[in-house]
Structure formats: C-alpha cells, structure tokens
Design a protein around this motif. Sequence first.
Motif, PDB file in Angstrom:
ATOM      1  N   GLY A  57     -12.815  13.127  -6.998  1.00  0.00           N
ATOM      2  CA  GLY A  57     -11.583  12.654  -7.635  1.00  0.00           C
ATOM      3  C   GLY A  57     -11.020  11.396  -7.029  1.00  0.00           C
ATOM      4  O   GLY A  57      -9.960  10.932  -7.449  1.00  0.00           O
ATOM      5  N   MET A  58     -11.726  10.815  -6.056  1.00  0.00           N
ATOM      6  CA  MET A  58     -11.166   9.671  -5.326  1.00  0.00           C
ATOM      7  C   MET A  58     -10.967   8.449  -6.226  1.00  0.00           C
ATOM      8  O   MET A  58      -9.911   7.813  -6.198  1.00  0.00           O
ATOM      9  CB  MET A  58     -12.068   9.315  -4.146  1.00  0.00           C
ATOM     10  N   ASN A  59     -11.970   8.112  -7.026  1.00  0.00           N
ATOM     11  CA  ASN A  59     -11.849   6.927  -7.879  1.00  0.00           C
ATOM     12  C   ASN A  59     -10.724   7.071  -8.889  1.00  0.00           C
ATOM     13  O   ASN A  59      -9.993   6.112  -9.163  1.00  0.00           O
ATOM     14  CB  ASN A  59     -13.176   6.677  -8.605  1.00  0.00           C
ATOM     15  N   LEU A  60     -10.591   8.276  -9.458  1.00  0.00           N
ATOM     16  CA  LEU A  60      -9.500   8.502 -10.408  1.00  0.00           C
ATOM     17  C   LEU A  60      -8.155   8.412  -9.705  1.00  0.00           C
ATOM     18  O   LEU A  60      -7.194   7.860 -10.270  1.00  0.00           O
ATOM     19  CB  LEU A  60      -9.655   9.874 -11.069  1.00  0.00           C
ATOM     20  N   ALA A  61      -8.047   8.915  -8.482  1.00  0.00           N
ATOM     21  CA  ALA A  61      -6.785   8.848  -7.743  1.00  0.00           C
ATOM     22  C   ALA A  61      -6.375   7.401  -7.496  1.00  0.00           C
ATOM     23  O   ALA A  61      -5.199   7.040  -7.641  1.00  0.00           O
ATOM     24  CB  ALA A  61      -6.927   9.601  -6.421  1.00  0.00           C
ATOM     25  N   ILE A  62      -7.332   6.554  -7.150  1.00  0.00           N
ATOM     26  CA  ILE A  62      -7.014   5.144  -6.908  1.00  0.00           C
ATOM     27  C   ILE A  62      -6.646   4.450  -8.211  1.00  0.00           C
ATOM     28  O   ILE A  62      -5.684   3.668  -8.273  1.00  0.00           O
ATOM     29  CB  ILE A  62      -8.212   4.443  -6.239  1.00  0.00           C
ATOM     30  N   ASP A  63      -7.393   4.758  -9.266  1.00  0.00           N
ATOM     31  CA  ASP A  63      -7.158   4.081 -10.545  1.00  0.00           C
ATOM     32  C   ASP A  63      -5.821   4.464 -11.153  1.00  0.00           C
ATOM     33  O   ASP A  63      -5.149   3.617 -11.751  1.00  0.00           O
ATOM     34  CB  ASP A  63      -8.294   4.428 -11.516  1.00  0.00           C
ATOM     35  N   THR A  64      -5.431   5.721 -10.993  1.00  0.00           N
ATOM     36  CA  THR A  64      -4.199   6.173 -11.634  1.00  0.00           C
ATOM     37  C   THR A  64      -2.953   5.870 -10.806  1.00  0.00           C
ATOM     38  O   THR A  64      -1.839   6.151 -11.244  1.00  0.00           O
ATOM     39  CB  THR A  64      -4.263   7.689 -11.897  1.00  0.00           C
ATOM     40  N   SER A  65      -3.125   5.285  -9.649  1.00  0.00           N
ATOM     41  CA  SER A  65      -1.982   4.924  -8.800  1.00  0.00           C
ATOM     42  C   SER A  65      -1.958   3.412  -8.564  1.00  0.00           C
ATOM     43  O   SER A  65      -1.241   2.683  -9.254  1.00  0.00           O
ATOM     44  CB  SER A  65      -2.053   5.693  -7.477  1.00  0.00           C
ATOM     45  N   LEU A 116      -6.227  20.530  -4.519  1.00  0.00           N
ATOM     46  CA  LEU A 116      -4.834  20.093  -4.641  1.00  0.00           C
ATOM     47  C   LEU A 116      -4.439  19.214  -3.455  1.00  0.00           C
ATOM     48  O   LEU A 116      -3.784  18.179  -3.623  1.00  0.00           O
ATOM     49  CB  LEU A 116      -3.910  21.308  -4.735  1.00  0.00           C
ATOM     50  N   MET A 117      -4.841  19.619  -2.254  1.00  0.00           N
ATOM     51  CA  MET A 117      -4.517  18.811  -1.083  1.00  0.00           C
ATOM     52  C   MET A 117      -5.235  17.463  -1.141  1.00  0.00           C
ATOM     53  O   MET A 117      -4.654  16.425  -0.801  1.00  0.00           O
ATOM     54  CB  MET A 117      -4.906  19.555   0.197  1.00  0.00           C
ATOM     55  N   ALA A 118      -6.504  17.476  -1.562  1.00  0.00           N
ATOM     56  CA  ALA A 118      -7.261  16.227  -1.669  1.00  0.00           C
ATOM     57  C   ALA A 118      -6.599  15.279  -2.663  1.00  0.00           C
ATOM     58  O   ALA A 118      -6.467  14.073  -2.408  1.00  0.00           O
ATOM     59  CB  ALA A 118      -8.699  16.526  -2.085  1.00  0.00           C
ATOM     60  N   ALA A 119      -6.169  15.826  -3.814  1.00  0.00           N
ATOM     61  CA  ALA A 119      -5.514  14.998  -4.833  1.00  0.00           C
ATOM     62  C   ALA A 119      -4.214  14.414  -4.306  1.00  0.00           C
ATOM     63  O   ALA A 119      -3.930  13.214  -4.490  1.00  0.00           O
ATOM     64  CB  ALA A 119      -5.266  15.834  -6.085  1.00  0.00           C
ATOM     65  N   CYS A 120      -3.398  15.236  -3.650  1.00  0.00           N
ATOM     66  CA  CYS A 120      -2.119  14.756  -3.111  1.00  0.00           C
ATOM     67  C   CYS A 120      -2.349  13.709  -2.030  1.00  0.00           C
ATOM     68  O   CYS A 120      -1.649  12.685  -1.987  1.00  0.00           O
ATOM     69  CB  CYS A 120      -1.316  15.928  -2.551  1.00  0.00           C
ATOM     70  N   LEU A 121      -3.315  13.944  -1.154  1.00  0.00           N
ATOM     71  CA  LEU A 121      -3.598  12.999  -0.080  1.00  0.00           C
ATOM     72  C   LEU A 121      -4.065  11.659  -0.624  1.00  0.00           C
ATOM     73  O   LEU A 121      -3.581  10.591  -0.199  1.00  0.00           O
ATOM     74  CB  LEU A 121      -4.666  13.601   0.843  1.00  0.00           C
ATOM     75  N   GLN A 122      -4.991  11.688  -1.574  1.00  0.00           N
ATOM     76  CA  GLN A 122      -5.531  10.444  -2.118  1.00  0.00           C
ATOM     77  C   GLN A 122      -4.489   9.678  -2.922  1.00  0.00           C
ATOM     78  O   GLN A 122      -4.413   8.450  -2.836  1.00  0.00           O
ATOM     79  CB  GLN A 122      -6.760  10.761  -2.967  1.00  0.00           C
ATOM     80  N   LEU A 123      -3.685  10.387  -3.695  1.00  0.00           N
ATOM     81  CA  LEU A 123      -2.636   9.721  -4.471  1.00  0.00           C
ATOM     82  C   LEU A 123      -1.568   9.134  -3.555  1.00  0.00           C
ATOM     83  O   LEU A 123      -1.094   8.012  -3.780  1.00  0.00           O
ATOM     84  CB  LEU A 123      -2.012  10.703  -5.453  1.00  0.00           C
ATOM     85  N   PHE A 124      -1.181   9.887  -2.539  1.00  0.00           N
ATOM     86  CA  PHE A 124      -0.134   9.409  -1.625  1.00  0.00           C
ATOM     87  C   PHE A 124      -0.585   8.131  -0.919  1.00  0.00           C
ATOM     88  O   PHE A 124       0.163   7.145  -0.848  1.00  0.00           O
ATOM     89  CB  PHE A 124       0.185  10.501  -0.602  1.00  0.00           C
ATOM     90  N   VAL A 125      -1.808   8.129  -0.399  1.00  0.00           N
ATOM     91  CA  VAL A 125      -2.326   6.949   0.302  1.00  0.00           C
ATOM     92  C   VAL A 125      -2.474   5.775  -0.664  1.00  0.00           C
ATOM     93  O   VAL A 125      -2.169   4.626  -0.323  1.00  0.00           O
ATOM     94  CB  VAL A 125      -3.675   7.276   0.975  1.00  0.00           C
ATOM     95  N   SER A 126      -2.920   6.058  -1.889  1.00  0.00           N
ATOM     96  CA  SER A 126      -3.111   4.982  -2.868  1.00  0.00           C
ATOM     97  C   SER A 126      -1.794   4.364  -3.291  1.00  0.00           C
ATOM     98  O   SER A 126      -1.704   3.150  -3.510  1.00  0.00           O
ATOM     99  CB  SER A 126      -3.849   5.535  -4.094  1.00  0.00           C
ATOM    100  N   PHE A 127      -0.751   5.177  -3.423  1.00  0.00           N
ATOM    101  CA  PHE A 127       0.560   4.638  -3.767  1.00  0.00           C
ATOM    102  C   PHE A 127       1.133   3.796  -2.635  1.00  0.00           C
ATOM    103  O   PHE A 127       1.867   2.831  -2.869  1.00  0.00           O
ATOM    104  CB  PHE A 127       1.537   5.771  -4.114  1.00  0.00           C
ATOM    105  N   MET A 128       0.813   4.161  -1.385  1.00  0.00           N
ATOM    106  CA  MET A 128       1.315   3.401  -0.247  1.00  0.00           C
ATOM    107  C   MET A 128       0.618   2.047  -0.132  1.00  0.00           C
ATOM    108  O   MET A 128       1.170   1.102   0.433  1.00  0.00           O
ATOM    109  CB  MET A 128       1.114   4.200   1.041  1.00  0.00           C
ATOM    110  N   ALA A 129      -0.625   1.961  -0.632  1.00  0.00           N
ATOM    111  CA  ALA A 129      -1.349   0.686  -0.598  1.00  0.00           C
ATOM    112  C   ALA A 129      -0.800  -0.248  -1.669  1.00  0.00           C
ATOM    113  O   ALA A 129      -0.301   0.186  -2.711  1.00  0.00           O
ATOM    114  CB  ALA A 129      -2.832   0.927  -0.825  1.00  0.00           C
ATOM    115  N   LYS A 130      -0.901  -1.532  -1.414  1.00  0.00           N
ATOM    116  CA  LYS A 130      -0.337  -2.502  -2.354  1.00  0.00           C
ATOM    117  C   LYS A 130      -1.338  -2.950  -3.416  1.00  0.00           C
ATOM    118  O   LYS A 130      -0.938  -3.394  -4.486  1.00  0.00           O
ATOM    119  CB  LYS A 130       0.164  -3.731  -1.582  1.00  0.00           C
TER     120      LYS A 130
END
Length: 379
Positions: A188-196, A276-290
């Motif tokens: 789910g990593m690529n989707l997490a980055i793309d959707t954030s 769920l933890m993986a999704a939250c972690l990846q989304l949180f980090v991706s949102f923090m990135a610019k």
Amino acid sequence: MNKIIAMVRKELIDAARDKRSVMAGLYYAIGTPLIMCGLFMVLIGQLTSPDDLKISITNPEKAPDLVRFLSNKGITQGEAGAKDLKAIELIISPDYDKQMNQGKGAEITIVADNSEEKLQNSIRRLEKQLQAYSAEMGSLRLIARGIDPRVVQPLKVNVHDQATTDSKGGMILGIAIFTMIYSVFISGMNLAIDTSAGERERNSLALLLSHPLTTRQLVLSKIIAVGLFALLGLVLILLVSKVAYTFVPWQELGFSVSITNEFMALMLLVGIPVALMAACLQLFVSFMAKTFKEAQSYLTMVLFVPLALSMAASYNIAPDILQWLPVSGQQQALMDFIKGKDMSMLQLLVSTLGTLAIALVLAFGMEKSLKSEKVVFGL
C-alpha cells in the motif's frame, strides 16, 4: 458513513487508474514467494547432490588410498588446464607412505585462500572428509594393535530430536512469515504516497477539503483505502506461497513445509491491525513531506523500523521484549503457531493492542495536521 464509503470508492478508483503504480507495490507480494522457492530449490539441490569438487593434488601416488577415499566422496583431482584447478591444493608429503607404515602422523597440507567466500564451503567440505579419513585410519591402527577403538571414546552421546517434520519446516516458514508481514507495508506504500503528497502536488487535496465532509472522514477514507491495498498484498502473497511452496522438494531435507488454511486465516486476522498501522504510518509520513519524492525518501527510512523488528523476531537476535511489541509480537505468535507450539494469547493481544494504539495516534495526528494550511498546501 455514506460519505466515507464514497471517499473510499473514489480513492480505489483513482488507484485503479494508475495501474503501473499500484502493481509496483503488488509485484513484491507476487514475486517474493516465487524467488524464494527458486532459491530453496537450488539450495536443496546443492545440499542433497553436491557437485564434484575438483582440486589439485600433489604427490597423489604417495597416498592412493586417501585419493580413492576422497574420490568416493566427490573430491577428485582436477583435469589439467581447468580454471579452478589451483583454487584448492592438497599437498601430500613425500614421506606420507613411510609415515603411515610406521604408525606416525602423516603430513598433508591444504593450500587455499580462506578469505574467498566462494571457496569456504569447498574448504570445509575437504577438511571434513580428511577428518573422517583420519578417524577411520586411527581406528584401524588401534584394531591392528588389539585395542578396541571404543576405548578412546569414553562418551557415547545420543541425541533425541523431539522436533517433528512440521516444526522443522516452521524454521523455513519463519522466513516466509517475515516476507508476508513486510508485504503489508510494501503493497500500500505507493497508494499512500499518491493519495497524500501526490494529491497535494496535483492541488486536489485542498479541493477535497472544500467538500461537505469532515477532516476525520477524509482521513478515515484514506486509511481504509490504503489498508485494503495492504491486505490485498497479504492475500496475494499467501495464495502464491500456498501454491509455490508445494513445488519445492522439502522431503529431501527430512521435513515438510505447507501453508494450511488455518495459518492463512490466522495470518489475515493478525494482518488487519498491522495493515491499519502501516496505512496510518505511511499516510502520516507522506503528509509531513512536502513533495512526492520527499515522501518516498522518508518512507524508505521509516519502513526500516518494522523491517528490523521483523528480522529480529525471525532470527532470535533480540531480547524477549520483542514478543510484546507491534509487528515482532505478531510474527512471533505466527511462528509459534506454525511450529505447533502453544501460542501466548496474552503476548499476541498486547502486541495487537499496541499496534492499534499506534495507528490511532497517527490517525489523530493526521486529522490535526490537515487543519493546517502549511500541510494542505505544502508550505
């Protein structure tokens, strides 16, 4: 709930349109079991029927019985002109035959570069056979002098191995479980980055927040979408592993490896909180990135933490506290189950609750961060 479902559908449809990005994450789930099975098949083939070892033997005429013994074990004199002829050289002393006839220690020398990784197994193989021949000759010398060879063996050690064929196979599946858990983070990593970070670069994140839905609903929908793809990767790697592992000749090593339906059900049950933890972690980090690329770099470093926990649990190189932590605790419980041991439900419960707690904290952190213009617009 209807708004969350609609947002999840929107996220899944967007992901389905970018097939190459989505499949890049799922290729790990599909390809890893196939690669592992291929490596295991090659390894088993080498262990059960090793290739003949070609070495250079100096003065072979002085020890014809030794040369014959080594030849029966697959260690033979290399042909002239062979590339690896002098990689390992066995030098037999010119006085070998005289020393053997006099009952003395006959000298032989192994000449090889022990720092060469490709030669280490061959060197150990030669040393093992020479030790076996030495023990055989020592017994014959004692018999020739009317002494029972058992006199020099005061201890007779009997080893009773209580491991079953399934528990021995569980050692191999411990490595497989590691790849299965890690597939949850990769799929789910690529989707997490793309959707954030991706949506923010496309200026669609601010547009989503302008719709009549709360920040919490937006966060939940993204977590569910990424979590579904993480679980999809887990399902794929389980199905591919169940089929692929049946083609590996495990019986030649004296044990069996099989992925049962019960294990698959437990793996999916344990994988839900991890996803769920993986999704939250990846989304949180991706949102923090610019930026999109910055998010990729950050996630590569962040995912090293669950990777390290999983590896430590696989190889038992860390303290017992890992059994109570997220990821490593679930993996340890799965390994106990596959080996037929009693699974500690308390440890599994604590590690699962810890996993969900981390996911909850990250979800609240995302909800709070998305109320900031700096995060929404990447300022």
